[in-house]
Design a protein around this motif. Structure first.
Motif, short mmCIF file in Angstrom:
data_model
loop_
_atom_site.label_atom_id
_atom_site.label_comp_id
_atom_site.label_asym_id
_atom_site.label_seq_id
_atom_site.Cartn_x
_atom_site.Cartn_y
_atom_site.Cartn_z
N LEU A 10 10.88 -6.18 0.30
CA LEU A 10 11.01 -5.37 -1.16
C LEU A 10 12.18 -5.10 -1.44
CD1 LEU A 10 8.12 -2.55 -0.17
CD2 LEU A 10 7.97 -4.83 -1.22
N ALA A 11 12.43 -4.76 -2.77
CA ALA A 11 13.74 -4.65 -3.30
C ALA A 11 14.53 -3.38 -2.71
CB ALA A 11 13.48 -4.08 -4.55
N ASP A 12 13.87 -2.29 -2.09
CA ASP A 12 14.62 -1.20 -1.42
C ASP A 12 15.03 -1.72 0.02
OD1 ASP A 12 12.37 -1.34 0.13
OD2 ASP A 12 11.30 0.43 -0.39
N GLY A 13 14.84 -2.85 0.40
CA GLY A 13 15.39 -3.35 1.69
C GLY A 13 14.55 -3.40 2.83
N THR A 14 13.41 -2.68 2.79
CA THR A 14 12.29 -2.74 3.70
C THR A 14 11.41 -4.06 3.70
OG1 THR A 14 10.92 -1.42 2.11
CG2 THR A 14 12.23 -0.32 3.74
N GLU A 15 10.49 -3.98 4.70
CA GLU A 15 9.72 -5.27 4.56
C GLU A 15 8.08 -4.64 4.87
OE1 GLU A 15 9.93 -7.91 7.89
OE2 GLU A 15 10.91 -9.61 6.60
N ILE A 16 7.38 -5.34 4.22
CA ILE A 16 5.94 -4.91 4.35
C ILE A 16 4.79 -5.89 4.52
CG2 ILE A 16 5.33 -4.81 1.71
CD1 ILE A 16 4.18 -1.97 2.01
N VAL A 17 3.75 -5.48 5.31
CA VAL A 17 2.73 -6.74 5.27
C VAL A 17 1.97 -6.44 4.03
CG1 VAL A 17 0.90 -7.30 6.81
CG2 VAL A 17 3.09 -6.59 7.87
N VAL A 18 1.58 -7.71 3.57
CA VAL A 18 0.52 -7.68 2.36
C VAL A 18 -0.92 -7.30 2.88
CG1 VAL A 18 -0.11 -8.81 0.53
CG2 VAL A 18 2.10 -8.93 1.14
N ASP A 19 -1.34 -6.16 3.04
CA ASP A 19 -2.56 -6.21 3.70
C ASP A 19 -3.39 -5.39 2.63
OD1 ASP A 19 -1.37 -3.69 3.37
OD2 ASP A 19 -1.64 -3.06 5.48
N GLU A 20 -4.82 -4.89 2.85
CA GLU A 20 -5.59 -4.26 1.89
C GLU A 20 -4.89 -3.16 1.21
OE1 GLU A 20 -9.61 -4.02 3.71
OE2 GLU A 20 -10.52 -2.86 2.08
N THR A 21 -4.36 -2.29 2.01
CA THR A 21 -3.65 -0.98 1.60
C THR A 21 -2.66 -1.23 0.22
OG1 THR A 21 -3.75 -0.41 3.82
CG2 THR A 21 -3.09 1.27 2.18
N PHE A 22 -1.79 -2.24 0.83
CA PHE A 22 -0.71 -2.56 -0.19
C PHE A 22 -1.15 -3.32 -1.27
CE2 PHE A 22 2.91 -5.72 -1.31
CZ PHE A 22 3.34 -4.87 -1.89
N ILE A 23 -2.04 -4.18 -1.23
CA ILE A 23 -2.39 -4.68 -2.72
C ILE A 23 -3.36 -3.69 -3.51
CG2 ILE A 23 -4.45 -6.23 -3.56
CD1 ILE A 23 -4.10 -7.97 -1.05
#
Ligand code: HEC
Ligand SMILES: [Cu+2]
Length: 322
Positions: free
Chosen positions: A269-282
């Motif tokens: 992500l632009a803020d430097g963190t990482e995220i898993v593309v899962d149901e919640t994120f979508i």
């Protein structure tokens, strides 16, 4: 010269003749005739001016030292001629444009009427029966009216084959119509520069025989799509909500990240963190896209109030994009 006059006369009455033959005019033919008319008139005028010009430049050039040209007072006959002739030509163009414009803007009665909504970077087509499709407008043979609007920026709907083009403006409804005489597939382009996905903003007008169109309507009525499995319903939503305009599903480059293999992958992500593309994120991304923006991309998504059942269907579809 006689043939020229005949051509012009034919051009002038052409719209009227077309009207008399079948009651529905074909503005596409009118535009072509107009182009020929303008080309012929301007070519003839150009030659009438240029040929004598070259001839006179050579004939009356200064041959000896201090030569002085003859003083000419004017010529009433000539002046009247070169006022009246252009007047007639311009009036001719004016009358022809006016007849054509009338055909172009006046939609025939009982016209098939569809609606197209543009968004960056796709077209949503809504048939008179309420069937929604993306980037494919189906209509039966005959005159077709298309009501146009846009969800975000100014787009346009241009179908070169039918010689029509109209801007699609947010908050406003515009329209165009064309006379589709033959079944076939005709290209649609967005002809207003609308953003990074502009060049991909292409669609098709598919003209079907009346029976074929009716069969298509039967197949795609609301009841038929309500009983679809979630993945297929999700695919339809992914298209009709316009996600497909920015997210390719094939791995091809698109304005937003491709969705091929996106489910379960890690995104920076632009803020430097990482995220898993899962149901919640979508789901979050659809409802409130500005909170978590993917690195190296610009925020382009608008918040979209999608029902939970529809969101589940979209997620089910995204899972299938391996
Ligand atoms: C106008 C173009 C546009 C449309 C339409 C659009 N998106 Fe996006 N989307 C983007 C862009 C650009 C990004 C990357 C920047 C960001 O995160 O905002 C993105 C990012 C995403 C992400 C994160 C992807 C990743 O790799 O982490 C998801 C999930 C997403 N979009 C879902 C959707 C869904 C579902 C729809 C349809 C309801 C949709 N988007 C419609 C442009 C669009
Ligand atoms: Cu566009």
């Amino acid at each position: 010269m006689n043939r020229f006059i005949m051509l012009i006369a034919a051009q002038l009455v052409l719209p009227a003749v077309a009207m008399a033959k079948d009651s529905i005019p074909d503005p596409a033919k009118g535009w072509d005739a107009h182009l020929i008319l303008l080309t012929v008139i301007s070519t003839v005028v150009y030659l009438i001016v240029t040929i004598p010009l070259i001839y006179f430049v050579i004939k009356y050039r200064r041959k000896k030292g201090n030569e002085v040209g003859a003083y000419i007072e004017g010529s009433v006959g000539l002046e009247i001629t070169w006022t009246i002739v252009p007047f007639i030509l311009i009036a001719l163009i004016g009358v022809h444009s006016w007849a054509l414009f009338n055909d172009y803007r006046n939609v025939p009665k009982d016209c098939f009427e569809a609606k197209v909504i543009a968004q960056s970077f796709s077209y949503e087509m809504i048939s008179p029966e309420g069937i929604r499709t993306v980037n494919e407008l189906r209509a039966p043979v005959g005159p077709v009216k298309v009501n146009l609007t846009s969800k975000d920026v100014i787009h346009s709907f241009a179908v070169p084959h039918f010689r029509v083009r109209e801007d699609m403006v947010p908050g406003r409804e515009t329209y165009l119509w064309f006379n589709a005489k033959d079944p076939g597939t005709y290209e649609v382009f967005c002809s207003q520069y609308c953003g990074v996905g502009h060049s991909q903003m292409q669609a098709k007008v598919i003209i079907l025989k009346k029976e074929e169109y009716d069969a298509w309507v039967k197949q795609n009525t609301a009841e038929a799509s309500a009983s679809l499995p979630p993945e297929e319903k999700g695919k339809k939503l992914f298209e009709s909500l316009g996600c497909i305009g920015c997210h390719s599903v094939t791995g091809d480059k698109s304005p937003g990240p491709t969705f091929k293999g996106v489910f379960g992958s890690k995104t920076a992500l632009a803020d430097g963190t990482e995220i898993v593309v899962d149901e919640t994120f979508i789901k979050e991304k659809v409802k409130n896209p500005k909170d978590k923006v993917v690195k190296d991309y610009q925020l382009m998504m608008q918040p979209n109030n999608v029902m939970d059942t529809d969101l589940n269907a979209i997620v089910a579809y995204v899972k299938t994009l391996k």
